[in-house]
Design an enzyme around this catalytic site. Structure first.
Site, short mmCIF file in Angstrom:
data_model
loop_
_atom_site.label_atom_id
_atom_site.label_comp_id
_atom_site.label_asym_id
_atom_site.label_seq_id
_atom_site.Cartn_x
_atom_site.Cartn_y
_atom_site.Cartn_z
N LYS A 1 9.45 6.77 -5.92
CA LYS A 1 9.74 5.35 -5.68
C LYS A 1 11.23 5.00 -5.80
O LYS A 1 11.61 3.87 -5.52
CB LYS A 1 8.94 4.49 -6.66
CG LYS A 1 7.45 4.62 -6.50
CD LYS A 1 6.69 3.80 -7.51
CE LYS A 1 6.60 4.49 -8.85
NZ LYS A 1 5.75 5.67 -8.86
N ALA B 1 -1.47 5.00 -4.84
CA ALA B 1 -1.88 6.38 -4.49
C ALA B 1 -2.37 6.43 -3.05
O ALA B 1 -1.59 6.25 -2.12
CB ALA B 1 -2.90 6.90 -5.48
N ASP C 1 8.12 1.04 -14.04
CA ASP C 1 7.50 1.72 -12.89
C ASP C 1 6.66 0.74 -12.08
O ASP C 1 6.67 0.75 -10.84
CB ASP C 1 6.65 2.88 -13.39
CG ASP C 1 6.18 3.77 -12.26
OD1 ASP C 1 7.05 4.33 -11.55
OD2 ASP C 1 4.96 3.90 -12.05
N LYS D 1 7.08 -0.73 -8.12
CA LYS D 1 6.02 -0.85 -7.11
C LYS D 1 5.97 -2.28 -6.54
O LYS D 1 5.84 -2.48 -5.32
CB LYS D 1 4.67 -0.49 -7.72
CG LYS D 1 4.55 0.97 -8.13
CD LYS D 1 3.21 1.24 -8.80
CE LYS D 1 3.12 2.69 -9.26
NZ LYS D 1 1.83 3.00 -9.93
N GLY E 1 -3.96 9.43 -11.14
CA GLY E 1 -4.35 10.84 -11.08
C GLY E 1 -3.68 11.55 -9.93
O GLY E 1 -3.51 10.98 -8.84
#
Length: 815
Positions: free
Chosen positions: A577, A609, A676, A680, A795
């Site tokens: 990112k 994701a 983080d 986004k 994940g």
């Protein structure tokens, strides 16, 4: 009756001659007509001998001795017992050749007539050896020198055939000779009985002349490839043999560098509609390529891609050329007078400029001749620019049915453009038999592969991956590609190749592809130390078609190379990112560069994701809608932590559990400090078309300042218990109000934040599960009820899935 011709590459040594004998022995028809060239490389050596003798360089004698010894050795190897007679005959021929060369040496004169005589010995040597060897193997035959059959004029080194006399001689000879015939290719004689040669492809010409005169059933040209291929296999690994090709197509491919045959030499046979087949002497079971007179309407519209590797482009430009009669005539006339060959011509419809291609060694002379011819026009500034540009190549896309197939030119230009290859000049005849393109030489191999993929392998495309960062996410991506590779290949016709791989210590490149299942082991065995700039430079040097760079690192250093990668016409797919959440101008620059160079810069895995969040926002904006509010839980790991708090776990236990499951970063502080998530959110705001910077987002850090300062991760995790009471109070307070805690990223009315909020049961985020990400978008269209996207967002497996989606999306764009 059939005629067989074997070129020098098919009889280059003893083993190859034995192979040809096996082929001939297997023929059902025992009365064969077989034409042979000289042994491979011999004709060039004979020419060299002539010029050395002319220069009175005594070295020619040593080379001549070696040449004789080579032929005698082949005789001994082919004929273990009965070699004496053959050796005597060959030695006699070499004695004759020695005398001719000695004459050149003494007289210091080498005419074309003498050179033809010298060159003729190559075919005499090879045919005599093969003929006598066949006799020793109980295969009866006659040895015949073609000069006794073919009559020409006296245009030495490229003689013209007198077909009336030649056909008569051939018919008379074969009427009285019923055995198999071993015929020397390339050589003939004039009406004075002087030896002449038939020029380039002369042995093919001999076979064609014999076949046409005798009206044979078939002519087979045996060489060292499986026929005429769709492209040069040295440059295009996926090139394959064409079953059929027309004479005109073969002519075009030959002009642009395809050297399997020299089509004009086959014209006598084609006029008689005799079947001509090109076959491979080293793989005789292959069917080869048949040359036909006309294309079948159902045949493939493109038959081949050929190239001239090195040319120079001359551009003549000036306002005084417009509407002036005779400019082109004068230009090309002066060049023709000095034997300067024009390979390609293109002219603007305004007549303001003429562009043409020549061989590099002729370029400067051509420019001087033009400047001399148009001296007055240059003085009067009617012609103001004559430029020579070097290091170019010409690619020709050839096919007789192109004119019946719309869209071929578009496919050619689009496929090259998407791989960053600029076309400098274009030429296409009205017959539409070929499209010729001038490109920079450094892009030749890449261009050929791009076009071959686009035009011939429509059912199978290749993409080339270069991956940095085979950590948690990168390893999962490699595993996913390995598992899905066959499915992707069969379902989507995409062949994924991993060309380069690197971690923080090592890197590896394998041009033909790294076996993905074993790629990490290969990397471990590599001795090459990783340096980011060297990895990226090597990727650029390889210049592979349909290249995709994948950055699976959390590094803030690798993204500094993105601009140069995109500018090299290499697409980028990344979950990193950093680039998109840095300065707004950098974000904008990356988008503009990717557009400018016709490549993709995809980062769908930056947010959610594998969830289609970024693409949905893009679609909304593309449709002319406007986003007014963005609200979301944008971290699967934080979502898991807050869901664990609901179930009664302490804050520290929830974080440890998330870390063990691989949901958080190796250092969970990256997730917990909110930065983080803010990144986004910033990316989504920017995707919505809003100029925004990171410092405009208010972030509630879940950690205290003292926890942030702890360097050791294990000590940090032990000290997390300090926050357990704080979060327990917040949870209990929310429960009393029938609310839940949620860590929400939000943008509305020009303001953005990342903070803990309490949500009522009627909120769409209230029942968010496990590691889910959820985002609600309000737009002018979705003003009352938001558009909601929800699903697993944590994940490495889900992130890898998102990256693979972008890889496939990029490959569909490129190919």
């Amino acid at each position: 009756m059939k005629v067989f011709k074997f070129g020098g590459s098919s009889i280059g040594n003893t083993k190859k001659i034995e192979n040809v004998i096996v082929i001939l022995s297997s023929m059902k028809d025992k009365n064969l007509i077989v034409v042979f060239s000289a042994l491979k490389g011999v004709t060039d050596k004979l020419i060299s001998l002539g010029h050395l003798a002319l220069q009175q360089n005594i070295k020619y004698k040593t080379i001549l001795v070696k040449l004789e010894k080579m032929h005698l050795n082949i005789i001994n190897e082919l004929n273990k017992k009965n070699s004496t007679i053959i050796k005597k005959k060959i030695s006699k021929l070499f004695l004759e050749l020695t005398e001719i060369l000695h004459g050149v040496y003494l007289l210091k004169e080498l005419t074309d007539r003498t050179l033809d005589h010298i060159m003729s010995f190559g075919e005499k040597f090879s045919c005599l050896i093969i003929s006598e060897t066949l006799k020793n193997r109980n295969i009866d035959n006659d040895y015949v020198e073609a000069n006794k059959l073919i009559t020409t004029d006296s245009n030495f080194t490229n003689a013209n055939i007198n077909f009336d006399k030649t056909n008569k001689k051939i018919i008379e000879y074969f009427r009285s000779h019923k055995k198999s015939q071993i015929v020397t290719g390339f050589i003939a004689e004039n009406e004075k009985g002087e030896i002449t040669t038939l020029g380039r492809g002369g042995s093919d010409y001999t076979a064609s002349i014999l076949g046409a005169a005798l009206n044979v059933e078939e002519i087979q040209i045996w060489t060292d490839v499986n026929g005429i291929l769709t492209a040069d296999p040295k440059k295009v690994k996926q090139a394959y043999t064409l079953p059929k090709i027309t004479y005109e197509e073969a002519m075009e491919l030959s002009h642009f560098g395809a050297n399997v045959i020299h089509p004009p030499t086959l014209l006598p046979a084609l006029k008689k509609k005799i079947k001509i087949i090109i076959k491979n002497s080293f793989d005789p079971k292959k069917l080869g390529t048949e040359i036909i007179s006309r294309a079948n309407d159902n045949s493939c519209c493109i038959k081949g891609i050929s190239s001239i590797d090195n040319i120079s482009v001359i551009n003549v430009q000036g306002g005084g050329m417009v509407g002036v009669t005779g400019i082109a005539s004068r230009l090309f006339g002066v060049l023709a007078d000095k034997n300067i060959n024009i390979i390609l011509i293109t002219q603007a419809s305004s007549e303001h400029s003429i562009c043409f291609a020549v061989l590099p060694e002729q370029a400067n002379n051509a420019k001087l001749l033009i400047e001399k011819e148009f001296k007055l026009e240059i003085i009067d500034e009617k012609i103001n620019n004559i430029t020579v540009s070097s290091n170019f190549s010409i690619i020709a896309v050839v096919g007789e049915n192109m004119k019946k197939t719309p869209g071929i030119s578009g496919k050619v230009f689009q496929s090259l453009g998407k791989n960053g290859i600029n076309i400098h000049a274009i030429a296409q005849g009205s017959s539409e038999l070929n499209i010729s393109l001038v490109i920079e030489k450094k892009y030749l191999r890449k261009s050929l592969n791009v076009l071959h993929d686009a035009l011939f392998l429509s059912k199978q495309k290749t993409i080339n991956l270069f991956l940095i960062g085979p950590g948690l996410v990168g390893s999962e991506l490699l595993n996913l590609i390995s598992k899905q590779k066959n499915y992707i290949q069969n379902e989507f016709k995409i062949n994924i190749k991993l060309i380069g791989l690197a971690n923080s210590k090592k890197m590896i490149f394998i041009e033909n592809g790294i076996f993905i299942k074993n790629s990490k082991n290969k990397l471990f065995q590599s001795n090459k130390k990783f340096k980011a700039n060297e990895f990226i430079d090597r990727m650029k040097e390889l210049n592979k078609s349909n290249s995709i760079f994948i950055d699976c690192t959390p590094s803030d250093y690798i993204p500094s190379f993105y601009k140069s990668i995109l500018a090299s016409s290499i697409s980028i797919v990344t979950p990193n990112k950093i680039a998109n959440s840095g300065k707004y101008q950098t974000y904008l620059d990356l988008k503009n560069i990717s557009k400018q160079h016709n490549v993709q810069f995809l980062y769908g895995a930056n947010v959610g994701a594998a969830l289609p969040i970024i693409n949905t926002i893009r679609d909304i904006i593309t449709n002319g809608d406007k986003i007014t509010k963005i609200e979301g839980v944008l971290s699967g790991s934080v979502s898991y932590i807050f869901n664990s708090l609901k179930k009664g776990k302490s804050f520290s236990e929830s974080v440890l559990s998330a870390k063990k499951k691989g949901y958080t970063e190796p250092d969970p502080r990256v997730d917990l400090r909110g930065t983080d998530i803010a990144r986004k959110l910033l990316i989504l705001i920017r995707e919505a078309g809003i100029k925004f910077e990171m410092n405009q987002i208010k972030i509630e850090n879940l950690l205290t300042e003292d926890l942030e300062k702890i360097k050791d991760i294990d000590i940090f995790l032990d000290n997390l218990k300090k926050l357990d009471n704080k979060f327990l109070k917040k949870i209990e307070q929310a429960k009393k109000m029938n609310q839940v805690l949620c860590y929400i990223a939000k943008y509305e009315n020009g303001k953005a934040s990342v903070k803990i909020e309490t949500l009522n049961a009627n909120h769409s985020f209230y029942n968010i599960a496990e590691t889910d990400n959820i985002i609600a978008l309000k737009t002018k269209t979705y003003s009352k009820e938001p558009l909601v996207i929800k699903g697993p967002g944590a994940g490495p497996d889900f992130t890898a899935s998102g990256i693979l989606i972008d890889i496939l999306r990029t490959s569909n764009y490129l190919v």
